[in-house]
Design a protein around this motif. Structure first.
Motif, PDB file in Angstrom:
ATOM      1  N   ILE A  29       0.857  -1.008  -0.046  1.00  0.00           N
ATOM      2  CA  ILE A  29       0.237   0.162  -0.081  1.00  0.00           C
ATOM      3  C   ILE A  29       0.930   1.323  -0.044  1.00  0.00           C
ATOM      4  O   ILE A  29       1.992   0.948   0.542  1.00  0.00           O
ATOM      5  CB  ILE A  29      -1.098   0.246   0.971  1.00  0.00           C
ATOM      6  N   HIS A  30       0.377   2.205  -0.315  1.00  0.00           N
ATOM      7  CA  HIS A  30       0.995   3.808  -0.279  1.00  0.00           C
ATOM      8  C   HIS A  30       0.790   4.024   1.116  1.00  0.00           C
ATOM      9  O   HIS A  30       1.723   4.125   1.918  1.00  0.00           O
ATOM     10  CB  HIS A  30       0.738   4.541  -1.446  1.00  0.00           C
ATOM     11  N   ALA A  31      -0.402   4.807   1.493  1.00  0.00           N
ATOM     12  CA  ALA A  31      -0.590   5.229   2.581  1.00  0.00           C
ATOM     13  C   ALA A  31      -1.306   4.520   3.753  1.00  0.00           C
ATOM     14  O   ALA A  31      -2.126   4.030   3.652  1.00  0.00           O
ATOM     15  CB  ALA A  31      -1.430   6.489   2.482  1.00  0.00           C
ATOM     16  N   PRO A  32      -0.354   4.296   4.884  1.00  0.00           N
ATOM     17  CA  PRO A  32      -0.761   3.593   5.941  1.00  0.00           C
ATOM     18  C   PRO A  32      -1.924   3.878   6.818  1.00  0.00           C
ATOM     19  O   PRO A  32      -1.763   3.979   7.927  1.00  0.00           O
ATOM     20  CB  PRO A  32       0.466   3.071   6.536  1.00  0.00           C
ATOM     21  N   TYR A  33      -3.027   4.193   6.191  1.00  0.00           N
ATOM     22  CA  TYR A  33      -4.274   4.497   6.918  1.00  0.00           C
ATOM     23  C   TYR A  33      -4.721   3.197   8.019  1.00  0.00           C
ATOM     24  O   TYR A  33      -4.524   2.251   7.493  1.00  0.00           O
ATOM     25  CB  TYR A  33      -5.382   4.787   6.123  1.00  0.00           C
ATOM     26  N   GLN A  34      -5.289   3.363   9.170  1.00  0.00           N
ATOM     27  CA  GLN A  34      -5.747   2.359  10.002  1.00  0.00           C
ATOM     28  C   GLN A  34      -6.560   1.488   9.427  1.00  0.00           C
ATOM     29  O   GLN A  34      -6.362   0.204   9.529  1.00  0.00           O
ATOM     30  CB  GLN A  34      -6.213   3.041  11.200  1.00  0.00           C
ATOM     31  N   ARG A  35      -7.586   2.111   8.801  1.00  0.00           N
ATOM     32  CA  ARG A  35      -8.682   1.148   8.003  1.00  0.00           C
ATOM     33  C   ARG A  35      -7.822   0.090   7.023  1.00  0.00           C
ATOM     34  O   ARG A  35      -8.387  -1.033   7.124  1.00  0.00           O
ATOM     35  CB  ARG A  35      -9.803   2.087   7.664  1.00  0.00           C
ATOM     36  N   VAL A  36      -6.717   0.368   6.472  1.00  0.00           N
ATOM     37  CA  VAL A  36      -6.315  -0.402   5.491  1.00  0.00           C
ATOM     38  C   VAL A  36      -5.346  -1.669   6.337  1.00  0.00           C
ATOM     39  O   VAL A  36      -5.156  -2.573   5.916  1.00  0.00           O
ATOM     40  CB  VAL A  36      -5.410   0.411   4.418  1.00  0.00           C
ATOM     41  N   LEU A  37      -4.487  -1.030   7.475  1.00  0.00           N
ATOM     42  CA  LEU A  37      -3.842  -1.854   8.090  1.00  0.00           C
ATOM     43  C   LEU A  37      -4.760  -2.867   8.695  1.00  0.00           C
ATOM     44  O   LEU A  37      -4.364  -4.032   8.876  1.00  0.00           O
ATOM     45  CB  LEU A  37      -3.222  -0.969   8.995  1.00  0.00           C
ATOM     46  N   ASP A  38      -5.861  -2.296   9.056  1.00  0.00           N
ATOM     47  CA  ASP A  38      -6.776  -3.391   9.996  1.00  0.00           C
ATOM     48  C   ASP A  38      -7.258  -4.377   8.952  1.00  0.00           C
ATOM     49  O   ASP A  38      -7.351  -5.542   9.303  1.00  0.00           O
ATOM     50  CB  ASP A  38      -8.140  -2.577  10.612  1.00  0.00           C
ATOM     51  N   HIS A  39      -7.579  -4.110   7.811  1.00  0.00           N
ATOM     52  CA  HIS A  39      -8.275  -4.942   6.768  1.00  0.00           C
ATOM     53  C   HIS A  39      -7.081  -5.873   6.547  1.00  0.00           C
ATOM     54  O   HIS A  39      -7.566  -7.102   6.547  1.00  0.00           O
ATOM     55  CB  HIS A  39      -8.631  -4.154   5.498  1.00  0.00           C
ATOM     56  N   PHE A  40      -6.159  -5.586   6.262  1.00  0.00           N
ATOM     57  CA  PHE A  40      -5.033  -6.552   5.674  1.00  0.00           C
ATOM     58  C   PHE A  40      -4.436  -7.504   6.843  1.00  0.00           C
ATOM     59  O   PHE A  40      -4.454  -8.789   6.671  1.00  0.00           O
ATOM     60  CB  PHE A  40      -3.748  -6.023   5.162  1.00  0.00           C
ATOM     61  N   THR A  41      -4.424  -6.904   8.112  1.00  0.00           N
ATOM     62  CA  THR A  41      -4.084  -7.825   9.396  1.00  0.00           C
ATOM     63  C   THR A  41      -5.302  -8.673   9.524  1.00  0.00           C
ATOM     64  O   THR A  41      -5.089  -9.974   9.731  1.00  0.00           O
ATOM     65  CB  THR A  41      -3.946  -6.850  10.484  1.00  0.00           C
ATOM     66  N   GLU A  42      -6.546  -8.354   9.629  1.00  0.00           N
ATOM     67  CA  GLU A  42      -7.581  -9.390   9.706  1.00  0.00           C
ATOM     68  C   GLU A  42      -7.527 -10.259   8.808  1.00  0.00           C
ATOM     69  O   GLU A  42      -8.276 -11.409   8.754  1.00  0.00           O
ATOM     70  CB  GLU A  42      -8.966  -8.434   9.984  1.00  0.00           C
ATOM     71  N   ASP A  43      -7.074  -9.924   7.341  1.00  0.00           N
ATOM     72  CA  ASP A  43      -7.109 -10.828   6.225  1.00  0.00           C
ATOM     73  C   ASP A  43      -5.990 -11.596   6.322  1.00  0.00           C
ATOM     74  O   ASP A  43      -5.977 -12.569   5.322  1.00  0.00           O
ATOM     75  CB  ASP A  43      -7.454  -9.988   5.027  1.00  0.00           C
TER      76      ASP A  43
END
Length: 315
Positions: free
Chosen positions: A221-235
């Protein structure tokens, strides 16, 4: 001495004090800017080791590049980028914001040509789509930057094509598997979350029975927004790679970043850390970036960096 002359003398004294203070402030400011202009070209390689490979795998080296923000004429930066090929990485990951000028594509591709000889994957950042604009530098400290009305578009399709012709894989809202050094890597990438363009493509689906074989899931990813980090961590990602923050760019020695230009805590603006969400934990490497906007070409206590991640099997 009369009262009037005494008062005048005191006013002159105070005025001289203010003048000295102002002059000192001006000199300090000039020295700080001068240092920042120097530091932006003090490129470093940060090295990290991460034991996440399946048992028995040989070490695997990932060169993480981000936020190059190339401008024509940046010869020192170009030479340093080319020199990174001597590291002989097993994989190059580019997490976006390659450009800072409409005429930067050709010299950037020339600078990266030695690295295009290695396998690679990439996603774009907002500055691959739109050129930066002159603005008040202090606005950087007010929170995440916003896209301006009527942005000047850059030729991202041509840069993407240049990367693709070099063999790098485009992960913009898509996934792909690559077998590298005998291990299957499942990649999933998104378009820039800073522009709210991310769309999740999930993970590549292996052929029947292949998901039980050793493999590694890597999110880009480019920008590490929390919503994206959460998604990939949970996935179920095994590793997340991001940039965007410039490591804070203007940092305070002994304290660190004042801002991350997104919603992660400032202490996470650069480095390798664990991200936790809903009982899962994933290592995240946030690159401090290689460049700056051409309208704010300074770095303070935050040297430009590439990152060499050596992935190993657990001891």
């Amino acid at each position: 001495m009369t009262a009037a002359s005494t008062l005048a003398s005191r006013v002159r004294s105070i005025g001289r004090g203010f003048a000295v203070t102002a002059a000192a402030g001006t000199l300090a400011g000039a020295a700080t800017v001068g240092y920042g202009l120097w530091e932006k070209n003090q490129f470093v390689l940060r090295e990290e080791t991460l034991p996440i490979l399946p048992a028995g795998q040989a070490p695997f080296r990932v060169l993480h590049l981000s936020d190059i923000h190339f401008v024509p004429g940046q010869n020192t930066k170009a030479e340093w980028l080319g020199s990174l090929a001597a590291l002989k990485p097993d994989l190059v990951v580019n997490t976006g914001d390659n450009l800072s000028h409409a005429k930067a594509i050709d010299p950037l591709l020339k600078a990266l040509a030695p690295l295009l000889e290695f396998p690679g994957v990439f996603v774009p950042g907002s500055n691959d789509y739109f050129a930066p604009r002159l603005k008040n530098p202090a606005s950087y400290l007010l929170g995440p930057s916003k896209t301006k009305p009527d942005p000047v578009e850059l030729d991202w399709p041509r840069l993407r094509s240049g990367f693709g012709m070099g063999g790098w894989v485009d992960l913009t809202n898509r996934n792909q598997s690559l077998v590298l050094k005998g291990l299957r890597f499942d990649f999933s990438g998104v378009d820039d979350p800073h522009l709210k363009r991310e769309r999740y493509a999930g993970w590549p689906r292996g052929t029947k029975g292949q998901d039980s074989n050793p493999h590694l899931k890597v999110a880009v990813i480019h920008a590490p927004y929390q919503r994206v980090l959460d998604h990939f961590t949970e996935d179920g990602a095994d590793l997340l790679l991001a940039g965007h923050t410039h490591g804070g760019q203007l940092c305070i020695p002994g304290y660190g970043a004042l801002i991350a230009n997104c919603d992660i805590p400032t202490w996470r603006a650069k480095g390798l850390n664990d991200w936790e969400s809903k009982g899962r934990t994933t290592p995240v490497n946030v690159s401090g970036g290689i460049g700056t906007s051409r309208f704010a070409p300074i770095r303070i206590a935050c040297r430009p960096e590439a990152v060499l991640l050596t992935l190993t099997s657990p001891a």
